[in-house]
Design a protein around this motif. Structure first.
Motif, PDB file in Angstrom:
ATOM      1  N   GLU A  68       0.057  -4.312   9.938  1.00 53.50           N
ATOM      2  CA  GLU A  68      -0.287  -4.765   8.592  1.00 53.50           C
ATOM      3  C   GLU A  68       0.389  -3.795   7.632  1.00 53.50           C
ATOM      4  OE1 GLU A  68      -4.107  -4.182   5.907  1.00 53.50           O
ATOM      5  OE2 GLU A  68      -4.502  -5.627   7.513  1.00 53.50           O
ATOM      6  N   ARG A  70       1.305  -2.687   3.824  1.00 59.90           N
ATOM      7  CA  ARG A  70       0.916  -2.807   2.420  1.00 59.90           C
ATOM      8  C   ARG A  70       1.968  -2.129   1.556  1.00 59.90           C
ATOM      9  NH1 ARG A  70      -4.339  -4.479   1.513  1.00 59.90           N
ATOM     10  NH2 ARG A  70      -5.496  -4.843   3.449  1.00 59.90           N
ATOM     11  N   ASP A  73       3.556  -2.848  -4.577  1.00 55.68           N
ATOM     12  CA  ASP A  73       3.248  -3.909  -5.541  1.00 55.68           C
ATOM     13  C   ASP A  73       2.014  -4.707  -5.166  1.00 55.68           C
ATOM     14  OD1 ASP A  73       4.115  -5.345  -3.369  1.00 55.68           O
ATOM     15  OD2 ASP A  73       5.739  -6.398  -4.412  1.00 55.68           O
ATOM     16  N   GLY A  74       1.292  -4.280  -4.123  1.00 52.63           N
ATOM     17  CA  GLY A  74       0.073  -4.960  -3.698  1.00 52.63           C
ATOM     18  C   GLY A  74       0.286  -6.011  -2.625  1.00 52.63           C
ATOM     19  N   THR A  75       1.528  -6.289  -2.262  1.00 56.84           N
ATOM     20  CA  THR A  75       1.819  -7.281  -1.237  1.00 56.84           C
ATOM     21  C   THR A  75       1.404  -6.774   0.138  1.00 56.84           C
ATOM     22  OG1 THR A  75       3.722  -8.044  -2.508  1.00 56.84           O
ATOM     23  CG2 THR A  75       3.642  -8.680  -0.185  1.00 56.84           C
ATOM     24  N   VAL A  76       0.865  -7.674   0.953  1.00 54.08           N
ATOM     25  CA  VAL A  76       0.512  -7.364   2.335  1.00 54.08           C
ATOM     26  C   VAL A  76       1.233  -8.342   3.239  1.00 54.08           C
ATOM     27  CG1 VAL A  76      -1.332  -7.197   4.043  1.00 54.08           C
ATOM     28  CG2 VAL A  76      -1.760  -6.488   1.679  1.00 54.08           C
ATOM     29  N   THR A  77       1.897  -7.828   4.266  1.00 54.24           N
ATOM     30  CA  THR A  77       2.586  -8.687   5.217  1.00 54.24           C
ATOM     31  C   THR A  77       2.320  -8.195   6.623  1.00 54.24           C
ATOM     32  OG1 THR A  77       4.709  -9.714   5.793  1.00 54.24           O
ATOM     33  CG2 THR A  77       4.746  -7.380   5.233  1.00 54.24           C
ATOM     34  N   THR A  93       9.028 -10.431  10.048  1.00 51.83           N
ATOM     35  CA  THR A  93       7.703 -10.988   9.846  1.00 51.83           C
ATOM     36  C   THR A  93       7.351 -11.908  11.011  1.00 51.83           C
ATOM     37  OG1 THR A  93       8.456 -12.948   8.644  1.00 51.83           O
ATOM     38  CG2 THR A  93       8.129 -10.918   7.368  1.00 51.83           C
ATOM     39  N   HIS A 105       8.248   2.486  -0.832  1.00 46.77           N
ATOM     40  CA  HIS A 105       7.483   1.326  -1.277  1.00 46.77           C
ATOM     41  C   HIS A 105       6.362   0.969  -0.311  1.00 46.77           C
ATOM     42  CE1 HIS A 105      11.030  -0.200  -3.965  1.00 46.77           C
ATOM     43  NE2 HIS A 105      10.397   0.846  -4.468  1.00 46.77           N
TER      44      HIS A 105
END
Length: 316
Positions: A68, A70, A73-77, A93, A105
């Motif tokens: 996971e 993070r 910019d707050g994005t989670v992938t 991904t 980042h």
């Protein structure tokens, strides 16, 4: 660790000895203090927010492990690490995309708990150690925890001290008082790929009194599809009642976010039956439960009490 070694059991019938040991364990003043303190500690960050914002996670070597990730910019992938150097990280991904990200980042990186189903990552259910109220045969892993509330007025929490020993606790919100409150230690005895069996107790303390239930429960299946069955004996102080209560329930996950749950009881001495059914909405860290409860006994039945529960799993 808990003040009473699990292997020190009185002679006689082993099942009854274990039950009495769990009752005694749940009544110690040390355990009361431990539960109240851990409920605060698991939900309180130990590092100030300003310091945490400046800490960058270590980036492990590339592997097939799903992480996971993070971003700032707050994005989670959810992705696998393909290549890592001093400046950049290359990810793939779970949908097959390729990302190249500057190391600076990435603000959070942890091994993801869950599985890939049809190209989509399904988070592990953070509340799999229980149905709505009752315990399943599963326990939390060491260091895992969750905090929650029943109907907004009954907060509760749980913490895994080892992979086999966990403790839950809760108390209603009554003018700031911590009584009545309950503690619920549970010990995992059988940890198989499709079967988990545990012994535990739930002890309720109020006005210097202690009542509760000591139980055994087994859960059979996966974390996404399983049935659970248990037997329990009520007690008052050290007096163990002879008539058992039975629990049977089930859970089935229909997609990434939704799990259907049923939890039902056969109570002793013709007290009747309790039925419940509903859903658990599984988020990344927050789970929401919506259900209804009905009862039936000789010549009488009642329906329906709505339930609304929330749980939050901090960074386990």
């Amino acid at each position: 660790m808990l003040g009473h070694p699990i292997h020190t059991l009185p002679a006689g019938n082993p099942e009854r000895s274990i039950m009495r040991s769990l009752i005694h364990l749940s009544s110690t003043s040390f355990l009361r203090a431990l539960i109240l303190a851990s409920g605060v500690l698991v939900g309180t960050p130990l590092v100030p927010a300003e310091a945490r914002a400046q800490v960058r996670p270590d980036i492990p070597d590339p592997s097939d492990t799903i992480y996971e990730v993070r971003l700032s910019d707050g994005t989670v992938t959810f992705a696998r690490l393909v290549a890592v150097d001093k400046e950049k990280v290359v990810l793939t991904t779970i949908a097959g995309g390729r990302l190249e990200i500057e190391r600076s980042h990435i603000v959070g990186l942890r091994q993801a708990a869950g599985e890939v189903v049809n190209g989509e990552f399904w988070n592990e259910d953070p509340s799999s150690s229980r149905l709505f109220f009752t315990a399943t045969g599963r326990t939390l892993r060491q260091g895992e925890s969750y905090l929650g509330t029943y109907l907004f007025v009954f907060p509760f929490g749980a913490y895994g001290f080892t992979d086999r020993i966990m403790i839950g606790a809760g108390a209603p919100v009554l003018l700031g008082h911590a009584e009545p409150f309950y503690v619920a230690p549970k010990v995992l005895l059988v940890d198989g790929p499709r079967a988990r069996i545990s012994l535990g107790t739930l002890a309720l303390f109020f006005d210097d009194e202690r009542v509760g239930i000591v139980y055994g429960v087994g859960t059979f299946g996966s974390t996404d599809e399983a049935v659970s069955a248990g037997i329990g004996y009520f007690y008052d102080g050290d007096d163990l009642k002879n008539n058992p209560a039975f629990m049977f329930g089930g859970e089935i996950r229909t997609d990434r976010r939704i799990k259907l749950i049923s939890e039902n009881y056969i109570l002793p001495e013709r007290a009747g039956l309790i039925f419940s059914g509903g859903i658990r909405v599984i988020g990344d860290r927050i789970a929401t439960e919506v259900a209804i409860v009905a009862t039936a006994s000789e010549g009488d039945s009642w329906c329906c009490l709505p339930l609304l529960n929330f749980t939050y799993a901090p960074g386990n």
